[in-house]
Design an enzyme around this catalytic site. Structure first.
Site, PDB file in Angstrom:
ATOM      1  N   ALA A  76     -69.720  30.468  10.627  1.00 45.37           N
ATOM      2  CA  ALA A  76     -70.245  31.511   9.747  1.00 45.37           C
ATOM      3  C   ALA A  76     -69.564  31.454   8.384  1.00 45.37           C
ATOM      4  CB  ALA A  76     -70.029  32.885  10.379  1.00 45.37           C
ATOM      5  N   SER A 119     -65.537  22.268   4.321  1.00 44.63           N
ATOM      6  CA  SER A 119     -66.543  21.681   3.440  1.00 44.63           C
ATOM      7  C   SER A 119     -65.911  20.616   2.559  1.00 44.63           C
ATOM      8  CB  SER A 119     -67.121  22.781   2.549  1.00 44.63           C
ATOM      9  OG  SER A 119     -67.901  22.234   1.516  1.00 44.63           O
ATOM     10  N   TYR A 142     -66.679  28.735  -3.684  1.00 40.54           N
ATOM     11  CA  TYR A 142     -66.955  28.325  -2.305  1.00 40.54           C
ATOM     12  C   TYR A 142     -65.866  27.383  -1.793  1.00 40.54           C
ATOM     13  CZ  TYR A 142     -69.228  26.244   1.733  1.00 40.54           C
ATOM     14  OH  TYR A 142     -69.503  25.791   3.002  1.00 40.54           O
TER      15      TYR A 142
END
Length: 165
Positions: A76, A119, A142
């Site tokens: 998530a 990521s 991010y």
């Protein structure tokens, strides 16, 4: 062998593919997803589903204990896109605060493994081959939140004695 798995973000594309694969291998899969970007139709009927965010440490702790969760796949996250670039606080809340709430909830449960979906954004604009040891230099919010998530997982793994990847 550990058989009870929690997937956060399990109604999204990656989470649903992972849950289907694990169910086929006879794992008991529990999913927590707030359905902000995932879809109920993605969830296998054999999975136990909680429509929930990761905002309540007590709720998460109870889910972990009730379902005797051994392994967590934390998928998530709020991704960065043109619509939410301006929503810095929302991205921080989803990717850092709620990750830490999940990690705090692990204390005194059956969890012994934690897999965190990071990521390539943590490496910034690195040219060439990226390896695990490559220096982290995120260039956007991010990437920064994913880097912080990695740091939190390492901290809590040491503190609560679980393995992580």
């Amino acid at each position: 062998m550990s058989k009870n798995i929690l997937i956060t973000g399990g109604a999204g594309f990656i989470g649903s593919v992972l849950s289907n694969l694990l169910i086929k291998k006879n794992f008991k899969v529990t999913i927590i997803d707030n359905l902000s970007t995932g879809y109920l139709k993605n969830i296998d009927k054999k999975a136990k589903f909680y429509k929930n965010s990761l905002k309540s440490q007590n709720k998460i702790h109870n889910i972990l204990k009730k379902n005797k969760i051994n392994i967590i796949y934390h998928l998530a996250a709020k991704i960065i896109n043109p619509r939410n670039v301006k929503e810095k606080n929302n991205i921080i809340n989803n990717n850092i605060t709620q990750t830490e709430i999940l990690l705090r909830a692990v204390k005194n449960t059956y969890v012994n493994k934690f897999i965190f979906a990071s990521s390539a954004a943590v490496y910034g604009r690195k040219k060439g081959l990226i390896e695990e040891e490559t220096k982290l230099k995120p260039i956007n919010i991010y990437g920064q939140t994913k880097k912080k998530g990695e740091e939190l997982v390492k901290k809590y793994a040491k503190k609560n004695n679980f393995k992580f990847a």
